[in-house]
Design a protein around this motif. Structure first.
Motif, PDB file in Angstrom:
ATOM      1  N   GLY A 102       9.470  12.131  -1.660  1.00 47.45           N
ATOM      2  CA  GLY A 102       8.641  11.940  -2.851  1.00 47.45           C
ATOM      3  C   GLY A 102       8.490  10.462  -3.170  1.00 47.45           C
ATOM      4  N   ASP A 103       7.816  10.167  -4.268  1.00 52.89           N
ATOM      5  CA  ASP A 103       7.595   8.773  -4.642  1.00 52.89           C
ATOM      6  C   ASP A 103       8.897   8.116  -5.100  1.00 52.89           C
ATOM      7  OD1 ASP A 103       4.974   9.230  -4.096  1.00 52.89           O
ATOM      8  OD2 ASP A 103       4.312   9.260  -6.179  1.00 52.89           O
ATOM      9  N   GLN A 104       9.224   6.973  -4.516  1.00 54.83           N
ATOM     10  CA  GLN A 104      10.390   6.170  -4.912  1.00 54.83           C
ATOM     11  C   GLN A 104      10.143   4.755  -4.415  1.00 54.83           C
ATOM     12  OE1 GLN A 104      11.928   5.702  -1.672  1.00 54.83           O
ATOM     13  NE2 GLN A 104      10.463   7.220  -0.982  1.00 54.83           N
ATOM     14  N   ASN A 124       0.861  -1.182   0.000  1.00 52.95           N
ATOM     15  CA  ASN A 124       0.000   0.000   0.000  1.00 52.95           C
ATOM     16  C   ASN A 124       0.906   1.244   0.000  1.00 52.95           C
ATOM     17  OD1 ASN A 124      -1.431   2.256   1.247  1.00 52.95           O
ATOM     18  ND2 ASN A 124      -3.063   0.814   1.763  1.00 52.95           N
ATOM     19  N   HIS A 125       0.785   2.054  -1.042  1.00 53.06           N
ATOM     20  CA  HIS A 125       1.664   3.212  -1.251  1.00 53.06           C
ATOM     21  C   HIS A 125       1.615   4.203  -0.074  1.00 53.06           C
ATOM     22  CE1 HIS A 125       3.571   6.311  -3.908  1.00 53.06           C
ATOM     23  NE2 HIS A 125       2.791   7.152  -3.257  1.00 53.06           N
ATOM     24  N   ALA A 126       0.431   4.417   0.459  1.00 48.94           N
ATOM     25  CA  ALA A 126       0.272   5.375   1.566  1.00 48.94           C
ATOM     26  C   ALA A 126       0.988   4.859   2.811  1.00 48.94           C
ATOM     27  CB  ALA A 126      -1.217   5.600   1.850  1.00 48.94           C
ATOM     28  N   ILE A 158       1.518  13.047   9.377  1.00 49.02           N
ATOM     29  CA  ILE A 158       0.964  14.032   8.472  1.00 49.02           C
ATOM     30  C   ILE A 158       1.461  13.632   7.094  1.00 49.02           C
ATOM     31  CG2 ILE A 158       0.632  16.508   8.068  1.00 49.02           C
ATOM     32  CD1 ILE A 158       0.211  15.643  11.027  1.00 49.02           C
ATOM     33  N   TYR A 159       0.546  13.110   6.274  1.00 49.03           N
ATOM     34  CA  TYR A 159       0.912  12.576   4.949  1.00 49.03           C
ATOM     35  C   TYR A 159       0.441  13.573   3.896  1.00 49.03           C
ATOM     36  CZ  TYR A 159       0.341   9.372   0.918  1.00 49.03           C
ATOM     37  OH  TYR A 159       0.354   8.783  -0.320  1.00 49.03           O
ATOM     38  N   VAL A 160       1.410  14.311   3.353  1.00 45.65           N
ATOM     39  CA  VAL A 160       1.068  15.386   2.415  1.00 45.65           C
ATOM     40  C   VAL A 160       1.800  15.194   1.090  1.00 45.65           C
ATOM     41  CG1 VAL A 160       0.303  17.244   3.922  1.00 45.65           C
ATOM     42  CG2 VAL A 160       2.732  16.791   3.769  1.00 45.65           C
ATOM     43  N   ALA A 197       3.450   2.844   2.814  1.00 42.24           N
ATOM     44  CA  ALA A 197       4.889   2.880   2.520  1.00 42.24           C
ATOM     45  C   ALA A 197       5.481   4.263   2.807  1.00 42.24           C
ATOM     46  CB  ALA A 197       5.137   2.491   1.067  1.00 42.24           C
ATOM     47  N   HIS A 198       4.735   5.334   2.492  1.00 40.58           N
ATOM     48  CA  HIS A 198       5.221   6.683   2.810  1.00 40.58           C
ATOM     49  C   HIS A 198       5.460   6.814   4.320  1.00 40.58           C
ATOM     50  CE1 HIS A 198       5.442   9.292  -0.683  1.00 40.58           C
ATOM     51  NE2 HIS A 198       4.305   8.820  -1.164  1.00 40.58           N
ATOM     52  N   VAL A 199       4.585   6.219   5.119  1.00 41.99           N
ATOM     53  CA  VAL A 199       4.708   6.303   6.577  1.00 41.99           C
ATOM     54  C   VAL A 199       5.861   5.421   7.074  1.00 41.99           C
ATOM     55  CG1 VAL A 199       3.549   5.923   8.776  1.00 41.99           C
ATOM     56  CG2 VAL A 199       2.230   6.720   6.796  1.00 41.99           C
TER      57      VAL A 199
END
Ligand code: MG
Length: 339
Positions: free
Chosen positions: A301-303, A118-120, A139-141, A122-124
């Motif tokens: 950013g996305d990676q 799940n991309h979201a 805070i996911y921006v 993964a950001h966390v």
């Protein structure tokens, strides 16, 4: 364990190789888990915005080169890979499909398992890994996402619950649209934030916080009209819209923090790179007795590094999957977090 991860949700196609000697998902840290390579190709921003079909064509064309670079830089032979991870969603359907097909064919050829991520989340998780945070208010921006989330446990099921979010567009998209509208260079959020950093005079604009949720559409219309009607300069408009949007976000986050009382605050996603936003959050956190953390720029950013780090945790937690198909509407709260 050595994992190859593919990221392909929006403007970026990325491939990363991650290795880990961690014994459990909870123990994954900078000490035992390393991003060996994190290669990417980004579709350039233009004043026309992004067209899904063109993004997907770009990713399909660039994939082989990015894959080769990721293997070479990490000195990894394909036979050394234990599994293949990819982004299942959320994202742009056309783009997700490219990553999924690539991952699926690698997994079949090498006869190793597929790990949908799940991309979201993964950001966390890349933020937790890089900053050493354990249980932060997140805070996911980014372009498509503006969410205030924290880990919660309901009937013994742990998840990231969304406690506040945008009711219309993501804050990154809001900044991107204005950057194009005002012909900033580059014509996106990055250009707008650079222009705003030069300062300006604050003028009155809509400020929409509804409890712990936000809306940006009214602000977007008002600031575009003000510039179109020559009621303000471009510099003042850039400065004022950024100040307003960020202040709304920090206010909503502070309200959530007053309820959850997390000791840590973690800023993730592409917009987390904004120095103005980081400063506003660190002031708010200090007032609330929390510690503020920001994901390092190379992981904001996305990676694909973040997909690999999350996949390591999923494998160590023994997660199983009923469905591997890409899902563009997947949410951060759709998945259980066993760690
Ligand atoms: Mg993203």
């Amino acid at each position: 364990m050595r994992i190859l991860a593919i990221e392909s949700t929006a403007h970026t196609i990325g491939v990363s190789v991650v290795s880990s000697s961690a014994r459990s998902a909870k123990a994954v840290s900078l000490r035992n888990t390393e991003v060996l390579s994190n290669e990417r190709a980004k579709y350039p921003s233009t004043d026309r915005g992004y067209i899904p079909r063109q993004l997907a064509d770009h990713h399909a064309k660039k994939y082989a080169g990015v894959l080769e670079a990721a293997l070479r830089k990490s000195k990894t032979a394909p036979e050394e890979l234990d599994c293949i991870a990819y982004t299942q969603g959320p994202g742009i359907g056309h783009c997700l499909r490219v990553g999924f097909v690539a991952a699926n064919s690698l997994s079949k050829t090498l006869e190793v398992p597929l790990v949908p991520v799940n991309h979201a989340i993964a950001h966390v998780e890349v933020g937790n890994w890089a900053c050493g945070t354990k249980d932060p208010l997140v805070i996911y921006v980014s372009g498509g996402n503006t969410q205030i989330a924290a880990k919660t446990e309901v009937r013994e099921k742990r998840k990231y619950a969304v406690l506040g979010e945008t009711l219309d567009i993501g804050i990154g998209n809001f900044l991107d649209v204005l950057g194009r509208e005002f012909k900033c260079a580059p014509p996106d959020a990055v250009g707008l934030l650079e222009e705003a950093a030069k300062g300006g005079n604050l003028f009155d604009l809509p400020y929409t916080v509804k409890g712990v949720d936000l809306a940006f559409a009214g602000l977007l219309t008002a600031v575009t009209r003000a510039v179109g009607g020559k009621k303000t300069s471009r510099r003042d408009a850039c400065f004022s819209s950024v100040q307003n949007a960020f202040a709304m976000l920090v206010e909503a986050s502070e309200r959530v923090l007053c309820h959850t009382r997390n000791g840590e605050l973690l800023l993730v996603g592409g917009v987390a790179q904004s120095k103005t936003l980081q400063e506003m959050y660190s002031l708010m956190a200090r007032e609330q007795g929390a510690k503020s953390f920001v994901v390092p720029a190379q992981y904001a950013g996305d990676q694909a590094g973040m997909i690999g780090i999350t996949a390591v945790k999923q494998v160590l937690a023994g997660m199983e999957y009923g469905n591997y198909e890409p899902n563009q509407d997947l949410r951060i709260d759709a998945q259980e977090i066993p760690w």
